[in-house]
Write a protein that holds these residues in place. Structure first.
Motif, PDB file in Angstrom:
ATOM      1  N   CYS A 117       0.865  -1.180   0.000  1.00 26.00           N
ATOM      2  CA  CYS A 117       0.000   0.000   0.000  1.00 26.00           C
ATOM      3  C   CYS A 117       0.902   1.229   0.000  1.00 26.00           C
ATOM      4  N   SER A 118       0.875   1.983  -1.070  1.00 29.57           N
ATOM      5  CA  SER A 118       1.692   3.188  -1.150  1.00 29.57           C
ATOM      6  C   SER A 118       1.029   4.343  -0.411  1.00 29.57           C
ATOM      7  N   GLN A 119       1.809   5.373  -0.200  1.00 24.94           N
ATOM      8  CA  GLN A 119       1.334   6.530   0.550  1.00 24.94           C
ATOM      9  C   GLN A 119       0.185   7.213  -0.184  1.00 24.94           C
ATOM     10  N   LEU A 120      -0.957   7.299   0.476  1.00 23.73           N
ATOM     11  CA  LEU A 120      -2.082   8.088  -0.029  1.00 23.73           C
ATOM     12  C   LEU A 120      -1.871   9.549   0.319  1.00 23.73           C
ATOM     13  N   VAL A 121      -1.511   9.794   1.588  1.00 23.33           N
ATOM     14  CA  VAL A 121      -1.240  11.150   2.049  1.00 23.33           C
ATOM     15  C   VAL A 121      -0.561  11.071   3.418  1.00 23.33           C
TER      16      VAL A 121
ATOM     17  N   GLN B   1       0.723   8.752   8.487  1.00 25.35           N
ATOM     18  CA  GLN B   1       0.804   8.389   7.077  1.00 25.35           C
ATOM     19  C   GLN B   1      -0.349   7.436   6.822  1.00 25.35           C
ATOM     20  N   LEU B   2      -1.146   7.753   5.802  1.00 28.01           N
ATOM     21  CA  LEU B   2      -2.382   7.023   5.552  1.00 28.01           C
ATOM     22  C   LEU B   2      -2.356   6.426   4.154  1.00 28.01           C
ATOM     23  N   VAL B   3      -2.919   5.223   4.022  1.00 32.16           N
ATOM     24  CA  VAL B   3      -2.936   4.527   2.741  1.00 32.16           C
ATOM     25  C   VAL B   3      -4.337   3.973   2.503  1.00 32.16           C
TER      26      VAL B   3
END
Length: 349
Positions: free
Chosen positions: A27-31, A51-53
């Motif tokens: 899961c890459s960085q969403l924001v 850090q949210l994904v």
């Protein structure tokens, strides 16, 4: 017996794969944002940075009774197209001796089961043990405590850190997660090229509540230990869930080479709460489409591969990396900061 060689670790992974399949995906960085729709719903500039994904419908307020993550999201930063869940953790910083801070960069995870490609973010595991019941729409939970300062109150088998002495995430170090020399506190030896953080969630549910006031009482850890899928559940929480595990690779190489790296034994690595490893925590909001997760668990879907039996499809890194979201609490979070982003907006050093 502790496994200390690459060969032994690879053997362990192969044996585990032979016993059961599990989902393991990037899961890459969403924001990176100062929001927390689980603990601080409706608030921007929350007490600490996350850090949210996951699904891009992430918002400061997501009422579990009315908000459908799967329906509201148009993309996900996670490998599987059907997984619009949101996953998040605190952010690790390096504190320089001049009092400035820099966010520690992240890389994907390697190991015997193959490399996962991440643009920041984390890796997620769903590990079944026998027949499990997938999470229901609106389900959410929290592992760990963002205010805890006592390492003795943390089970090392659930939340731990590993000193990764290899400069490559693909050269496996150590044995199974949260075993051997892994520690609750963040390691800070100069031999650590990376720090692997592991967060393992409870696997037992009361079968009724999608959440609880502390986001933890509706779930419980089983009699099992570590990343095994969990053991028998207590009578108070009789429903067996898939075991969720987060793995994060914090790349600390640039900091260990800095001339001001502490030589007095103090730890320059802290989480965004201005606390150490005892306060590590992870948040989870379920958002898989329909019954795809249940089918994936029932069908023995494995790793980050397409699984027609469950109707789940693995995206390419280019696809999931392209799913991002603008900060809802805008501030600078990259580069050197004059102070941790706590309270006031972050200020560049």
């Amino acid at each position: 017996m502790q496994l200390t060689t690459i060969a032994a670790a690879a053997l362990l992974a192969r044996n585990a794969a032979a016993q059961f399949n599990m989902l393991r995906f990037a899961c890459s960085q969403l924001v990176v944002d100062r929001i927390d729709p689980l603990v601080n719903p409706g608030m921007t500039y929350t007490p600490h940075l996350h850090q949210l994904v996951g699904g891009n419908s992430l918002n400061i307020s997501m009422d579990p009774e009315t908000y459908d993550l799967a329906a509201e999201s148009t993309c996900t930063s996670c490998s599987f197209k059907e997984d619009k869940s949101n996953y998040w953790t605190a952010v690790m910083f390096y504190k320089s001796q001049n009092g400035t801070y820099k966010r520690v960069p992240q890389v994907g995870n390697g190991g015997p089961q193959g490399q996962l490609v991440n643009n920041g973010g984390l890796d997620v595991y769903y590990i079944p043990s026998g027949r499990v019941t997938a999470f229901k729409k609106g389900f959410r939970m929290l592992a760990g405590s963002a205010t805890n300062t006592d390492p003795s109150k943390v089970a090392k088998s659930n939340i731990c850190h590993r000193c990764w002495t290899s400069a490559s995430e693909n050269q496996f170090v150590g044995g199974a997660p949260c075993t051997g020399a892994d520690t609750v506190e963040i390691p800070h030896d100069k031999s650590c090229k990376m720090i692997r953080q592991t967060i393992i969630f409870p696997t037992c549910w009361d079968g009724q509540n999608l959440d609880s006031p502390d986001h933890q009482s509706h779930v419980a850890y089983s009699s099992g230990s570590g990343a095994t899928g969990g053991g028998a559940c207590p009578s108070t929480h009789p429903v067996k869930l898939p075991q969720i595990m987060y793995e994060l690779m914090w790349n600390v190489t640039e900091f260990t080479n800095m001339p001001d790296f502490p030589t007095d034994g103090s730890n320059p690595y802290i989480y965004s709460m201005n606390m150490g490893g005892a306060a590590a925590h992870g948040d989870y909001l379920f958002g898989w489409e329909g019954d795809t997760l249940q089918k994936a668990m029932d069908s023995g879907c494995n790793l980050n591969q397409d699984c027609p039996a469950a109707g789940i499809h693995a995206q390419t890194p280019a696809e999931y990396n392209a799913c991002t979201k603008e900060q809802q609490a805008p501030e600078e979070v990259d580069g050197w900061l004059a102070a941790l982003p706590i309270g006031e907006m972050a200020i560049k050093a």
